[in-house]
Design a protein around this motif. Structure first.
Motif, PDB file in Angstrom:
ATOM      1  N   ASP A   3       0.015  16.218  10.717  1.00 19.75           N
ATOM      2  CA  ASP A   3       0.308  17.383  11.559  1.00 19.75           C
ATOM      3  C   ASP A   3       1.268  16.949  12.666  1.00 19.75           C
ATOM      4  N   PRO A   4       2.487  17.517  12.718  1.00 18.07           N
ATOM      5  CA  PRO A   4       3.448  17.093  13.741  1.00 18.07           C
ATOM      6  C   PRO A   4       2.941  17.286  15.169  1.00 18.07           C
ATOM      7  N   ARG A   5       1.980  18.184  15.349  1.00 15.03           N
ATOM      8  CA  ARG A   5       1.401  18.372  16.682  1.00 15.03           C
ATOM      9  C   ARG A   5       0.506  17.203  17.075  1.00 15.03           C
ATOM     10  N   ARG A   6       0.148  16.391  16.091  1.00 16.75           N
ATOM     11  CA  ARG A   6      -0.632  15.177  16.335  1.00 16.75           C
ATOM     12  C   ARG A   6       0.157  13.920  15.973  1.00 16.75           C
ATOM     13  N   LYS A  36      11.568   6.524  13.209  1.00 17.39           N
ATOM     14  CA  LYS A  36      11.757   7.258  11.960  1.00 17.39           C
ATOM     15  C   LYS A  36      12.806   6.618  11.050  1.00 17.39           C
ATOM     16  N   ASP A  37      13.180   5.384  11.315  1.00 25.09           N
ATOM     17  CA  ASP A  37      14.168   4.690  10.473  1.00 25.09           C
ATOM     18  C   ASP A  37      13.738   4.710   9.011  1.00 25.09           C
ATOM     19  N   GLU A  38      14.689   4.940   8.121  1.00 23.02           N
ATOM     20  CA  GLU A  38      14.376   5.147   6.708  1.00 23.02           C
ATOM     21  C   GLU A  38      13.713   3.937   6.065  1.00 23.02           C
ATOM     22  N   HIS A  39      14.055   2.727   6.522  1.00 17.12           N
ATOM     23  CA  HIS A  39      13.505   1.537   5.876  1.00 17.12           C
ATOM     24  C   HIS A  39      12.143   1.136   6.434  1.00 17.12           C
ATOM     25  N   GLY A  40      11.665   1.853   7.467  1.00 16.80           N
ATOM     26  CA  GLY A  40      10.428   1.490   8.139  1.00 16.80           C
ATOM     27  C   GLY A  40       9.208   2.218   7.603  1.00 16.80           C
ATOM     28  N   LEU A  41       8.225   2.411   8.478  1.00 15.40           N
ATOM     29  CA  LEU A  41       6.942   2.998   8.074  1.00 15.40           C
ATOM     30  C   LEU A  41       7.008   4.501   7.858  1.00 15.40           C
ATOM     31  N   ALA A  42       8.026   5.152   8.383  1.00 12.58           N
ATOM     32  CA  ALA A  42       8.098   6.619   8.353  1.00 12.58           C
ATOM     33  C   ALA A  42       8.075   7.159   6.927  1.00 12.58           C
ATOM     34  N   ARG A  43       7.142   8.107   6.690  1.00 15.61           N
ATOM     35  CA  ARG A  43       7.014   8.739   5.368  1.00 15.61           C
ATOM     36  C   ARG A  43       7.127   7.670   4.275  1.00 15.61           C
ATOM     37  N   PHE A  44       6.291   6.658   4.406  1.00 21.63           N
ATOM     38  CA  PHE A  44       6.497   5.442   3.639  1.00 21.63           C
ATOM     39  C   PHE A  44       6.499   5.659   2.138  1.00 21.63           C
ATOM     40  N   ASP A  45       5.577   6.459   1.638  1.00 24.28           N
ATOM     41  CA  ASP A  45       5.529   6.698   0.196  1.00 24.28           C
ATOM     42  C   ASP A  45       5.912   8.133  -0.141  1.00 24.28           C
ATOM     43  N   GLY A  46       6.736   8.722   0.716  1.00 27.97           N
ATOM     44  CA  GLY A  46       7.203  10.084   0.500  1.00 27.97           C
ATOM     45  C   GLY A  46       6.381  11.119   1.229  1.00 27.97           C
ATOM     46  N   MET A  47       5.268  10.694   1.783  1.00 27.51           N
ATOM     47  CA  MET A  47       4.395  11.591   2.532  1.00 27.51           C
ATOM     48  C   MET A  47       3.945  10.901   3.805  1.00 27.51           C
ATOM     49  N   ALA A  48       3.294  11.641   4.687  1.00 28.24           N
ATOM     50  CA  ALA A  48       2.762  11.037   5.906  1.00 28.24           C
ATOM     51  C   ALA A  48       1.671  10.050   5.512  1.00 28.24           C
ATOM     52  N   TYR A  75       7.136   8.755  15.427  1.00 22.73           N
ATOM     53  CA  TYR A  75       5.878   9.158  14.807  1.00 22.73           C
ATOM     54  C   TYR A  75       4.704   8.484  15.510  1.00 22.73           C
ATOM     55  N   ILE A  76       3.543   9.147  15.451  1.00 23.61           N
ATOM     56  CA  ILE A  76       2.310   8.624  16.041  1.00 23.61           C
ATOM     57  C   ILE A  76       1.382   8.175  14.920  1.00 23.61           C
ATOM     58  N   PHE A  77       0.806   6.999  15.068  1.00 24.65           N
ATOM     59  CA  PHE A  77      -0.113   6.486  14.062  1.00 24.65           C
ATOM     60  C   PHE A  77      -1.308   7.418  13.880  1.00 24.65           C
ATOM     61  N   ASN A  78      -1.781   7.492  12.651  1.00 30.63           N
ATOM     62  CA  ASN A  78      -2.970   8.276  12.323  1.00 30.63           C
ATOM     63  C   ASN A  78      -4.194   7.361  12.464  1.00 30.63           C
ATOM     64  N   TRP A  90       0.857  -1.194   0.000  1.00 32.04           N
ATOM     65  CA  TRP A  90       0.000   0.000   0.000  1.00 32.04           C
ATOM     66  C   TRP A  90       0.886   1.234   0.000  1.00 32.04           C
ATOM     67  N   ALA A  91       0.791   2.044  -1.053  1.00 32.26           N
ATOM     68  CA  ALA A  91       1.609   3.260  -1.183  1.00 32.26           C
ATOM     69  C   ALA A  91       0.853   4.257  -2.055  1.00 32.26           C
ATOM     70  N   PRO A  92      -0.263   4.801  -1.571  1.00 30.80           N
ATOM     71  CA  PRO A  92      -1.160   5.605  -2.411  1.00 30.80           C
ATOM     72  C   PRO A  92      -0.561   6.909  -2.922  1.00 30.80           C
ATOM     73  N   ASN A  93       0.477   7.435  -2.262  1.00 32.68           N
ATOM     74  CA  ASN A  93       1.055   8.704  -2.701  1.00 32.68           C
ATOM     75  C   ASN A  93       2.257   8.527  -3.615  1.00 32.68           C
ATOM     76  N   ALA A  94       2.618   7.301  -3.921  1.00 28.56           N
ATOM     77  CA  ALA A  94       3.809   7.037  -4.726  1.00 28.56           C
ATOM     78  C   ALA A  94       3.557   7.366  -6.202  1.00 28.56           C
ATOM     79  N   ALA A  95       4.625   7.772  -6.877  1.00 31.53           N
ATOM     80  CA  ALA A  95       4.564   7.953  -8.325  1.00 31.53           C
ATOM     81  C   ALA A  95       4.783   6.627  -9.038  1.00 31.53           C
ATOM     82  N   GLY A  96       5.392   5.692  -8.322  1.00 26.70           N
ATOM     83  CA  GLY A  96       5.637   4.357  -8.876  1.00 26.70           C
ATOM     84  C   GLY A  96       6.328   3.496  -7.836  1.00 26.70           C
TER      85      GLY A  96
END
Length: 678
Positions: A267-270, A249-261, A279-282, A43-49
């Motif tokens: 919102d970093p406040r959330r 926030k490890d690069e290979h993990g869930l953080a900014r998975f497809d380039g975006m939150a 990071y906190i799950f949405n 699942w990577a809805p914001n990815a270009a490919g």
């Protein structure tokens, strides 16, 4: 290639109700057009490919592009010839043109750290042998049974010294050795820290990058299945720590998975923990909620785990948790409650109790949030148990104080009884209390070493008699002196080389078996009828006396605790009814390191008013003593005597404010010091 993600999958996933989504996403051995290979989906809805890379294609990002499943934000592909054991990652091309290499969020196996690629595997082949155990879990979990949990970090419970596998012992070897110790001691469950894959040992597994993968430090998923299967064969339940509150926030993990939150709130406040750097799950996003609920079910259903201890629930419930003014955003009503997280927890627990009625959901919740263990239909969060953090904090603060000054902190000993039945509690002395310069349990106790062991004996006895289930972290049941570290094994050598540690271990073993053998200690654990005060206000002598009751009134228990180094001969205590009182546990036995001050003969009560009771008994009370008497409860007649009328008045007062100055007859002495007339 024909997509294996259907429109119905799309509907369920977007609604947050696809509870077997892990069967669709991730890497799965498959066959297409008669050729064996692996089906990949992410699942990577914001990815270009998206493409998949590994040794099988020379890590060429252009060789195996993945197809977009229209309308889902999911990419999938079948790669022929890829089998079990192959390394892989997903390559995400972001909207801004960046290239990200990501481990599989739904992958079942990862490389051993510090490497972090996912590994193709198949968890369908393990042959389980615990059918009868699993069948029993189809009934709702019963809280009126004994539960004594041994909290374990497998990597430091035992280390390997042969230089292999980074010093880690495998799941299969650990299963046999750990089960033998657990049954010898008398624990009913093990609670495992840090099983989901994580890159940093020092995080103890609380910063997860592989939610669907048991850590490869100790072996394969099949090896972990064997571990649980073997534990069940030995009558031991298995609880996992589970971390749905945040991720690293490890690069290979869930953080900014497809380039975006994506998994985190934008919102970093959330969406960020300023203190933890995570990071906190949405929880508001259905696909993210689905990821977590399905993950909980994955461990319970696919790995036959018996319960999940949910980490850091308080951080999920409050929007201002760990934040200063201006660092957080109120909810739509201006409050600090995280409504999305609350609904997530209610939904999570409802689904688990529907599908896995015998499973335990345990909240590490450190505040006074109401109805944590009430069902969602009645406005609760739906957990089975809650860690009693308030008891732990108050009790340890009390135990740290020199006995000479404990009378000023007596309320910390008694306050927990005022709310003991507001939730279904587990009393915990966990790993959190023996790290970060807090020292070990024995290190918290005041005085010279002999007094430290005496204090620890009475502390563990009090914990055992107090309403609520029990949890103790490894090493503390033989009084490990050093603070725990994940880098080394716990100090087993103390048992062979230091008699005092073996004696303490003998004591805690007998205490656990005593707990499991006495229905008074668990049968009415959640009901006020299971507890009766005798004297909660003897502040001057650091004493407390109470009863634990049974449904039938047979084999009830009278406990007296002496948190001072003073010995009392011929001490008189009130009792709830006339009868015979037989001592069945005494922590002063020599095999425990005590002075053998026992009350071996049954004691007949006398019609002497004491402690606002109509009857009383006399017995000897050791220093730092715990004595337990068995008796059959006979309810008083309707007509009240002077003593019983006075008792009603007495019970209306705060136990913490009462003082007693009776017991003039006895003699007392400080351990190892000259006798003092009383």
């Amino acid at each position: 290639m024909e997509h294996r993600i259907t429109g119905f999958d799309n509907y369920l996933f977007k609604a947050g109700r696809h509870y077997e989504i892990y069967e669709k996403l991730g890497a799965h051995l498959a066959e297409e057009d008669g050729e064996a290979g692996t089906y990949f989906a992410v699942w990577a809805p914001n990815a270009a490919g998206v493409s998949v890379v590994g040794d099988f294609n020379g890590w060429n990002i252009d060789k195996n592009p993945m197809d977009s499943v229209e309308g889902l934000g999911i990419y999938d592909t079948f790669v022929p010839g890829v089998g079990k054991g192959e390394l892989y990652k997903y390559v995400i091309r972001t909207q801004s043109g960046d290239i990200l290499y990501k481990a599989d969020p739904y992958g079942n196996l990862c490389q051993v750290r510090p490497e972090n690629a996912s590994v193709v595997t198949d968890i369908r082949d393990y042959h389980w042998t615990d059918d009868s155990w699993e069948a029993a879990k189809k009934k709702p979990h019963e809280t009126n049974r004994p539960m004594a949990v041994y909290e374990v970090h497998l990597g430091s419970w035992k280390k390997s010294f042969d230089g292999a596998n980074h010093g880690f012992v495998g799941y299969r070897q650990l299963a046999k050795e750990l089960a033998e110790y657990v049954n010898y001691m008398g624990y009913t469950h093990v609670e495992l820290i840090g099983i989901a894959e994580h890159p940093l040992d020092a995080s103890w597994g609380y910063q997860v990058t592989g939610y669907y993968a048991p850590t490869s430090r100790y072996g394969t998923p099949e090896d972990f299945m064997y571990f649980i299967d073997y534990m069940h064969s030995q009558g031991i339940g298995v609880i996992l720590d589970w971390v749905p509150a945040h991720f690293p926030k490890d690069e290979h993990g869930l953080a900014r998975f497809d380039g975006m939150a994506l998994y985190e709130h934008p919102d970093p406040r959330r969406g960020e923990h300023p203190d933890w750097g995570t990071y906190i799950f949405n929880y508001h996003r259905p696909e993210v909620s689905n990821f977590l609920v399905a993950n909980a079910l994955f461990w319970l259903e696919k790995f036959h785990v018996d319960g999940l201890r949910v980490d850091a629930v308080a951080s999920m419930l409050y929007l201002d948790y760990g934040r200063q003014d201006g660092q957080w955003v109120p909810n739509d009503e201006g409050g600090r409650e995280n409504k999305e997280a609350v609904e997530f927890l209610k939904h999570l627990n409802s689904i688990i109790h529907q599908r896995c009625p015998g499973a335990m959901m345990i909240a590490e919740e450190s505040t006074a949030w109401p109805m944590v263990t009430e069902i969602p239909e009645n406005g609760g969060l739906g957990f089975t148990y809650k860690w009693n953090m308030g008891w732990m904090n108050d009790f340890l603060e009390y135990m740290k104080v020199d006995p000479f000054f404990r009378k000023y902190d007596h309320h910390k000993l008694t306050f927990s009884f005022a709310y003991a039945y507001s939730e279904k509690y587990i009393l915990v002395l966990s790993h959190d209390e023996v790290v970060h310069m807090k020292g070990s349990m024995i290190g918290k106790m005041p005085g010279e070493m002999k007094d430290k062991f005496g204090n620890l004996r009475v502390a563990y006895g009090f914990m055992t008699a107090h309403p609520g289930k029990k949890l103790l972290f490894m090493g503390q049941d033989f009084a490990q002196i050093r603070e725990w570290s994940e880098e080394r094994s716990i100090d087993w050598f103390l048992l062979d080389n230091e008699p005092a540690h073996r004696e303490l271990n003998n004591y805690y073993r007998d205490l656990l078996h005593f707990y499991r053998s006495q229905s008074a200690l668990y049968e009415l654990d959640d009901e006020k009828a299971g507890f009766m005060w005798i004297n909660g206000g003897d502040t001057e002598r650091n004493m407390i006396t109470f009863c634990r009751m049974t449904k039938s009134g047979k084999n009830c228990l009278l406990f007296h605790f002496n948190f001072s180094p003073v010995v009392y001969k011929g001490f008189r205590s009130g009792v709830p009814c006339p009868g015979i009182y037989t001592e069945i546990f005494n922590n002063s036995r020599k095999v425990y390191g005590g002075e053998e001050m026992l009350n071996e003969a049954p004691i007949h009560s006398e019609p002497i008013e004491w402690d606002y009771q109509d009857n009383s008994i006399q017995y000897d009370l050791p220093a730092f003593g715990m004595v337990a008497f068995c008796f059959d409860y006979v309810p008083p007649k309707k007509s009240q005597t002077k003593g019983s009328r006075a008792r009603k008045s007495y019970l209306r007062k705060s136990a913490a404010k009462r003082t007693r100055t009776e017991s003039k007859k006895g003699t007392a002495k400080k351990t190892g010091r000259k006798k003092v007339k009383k």
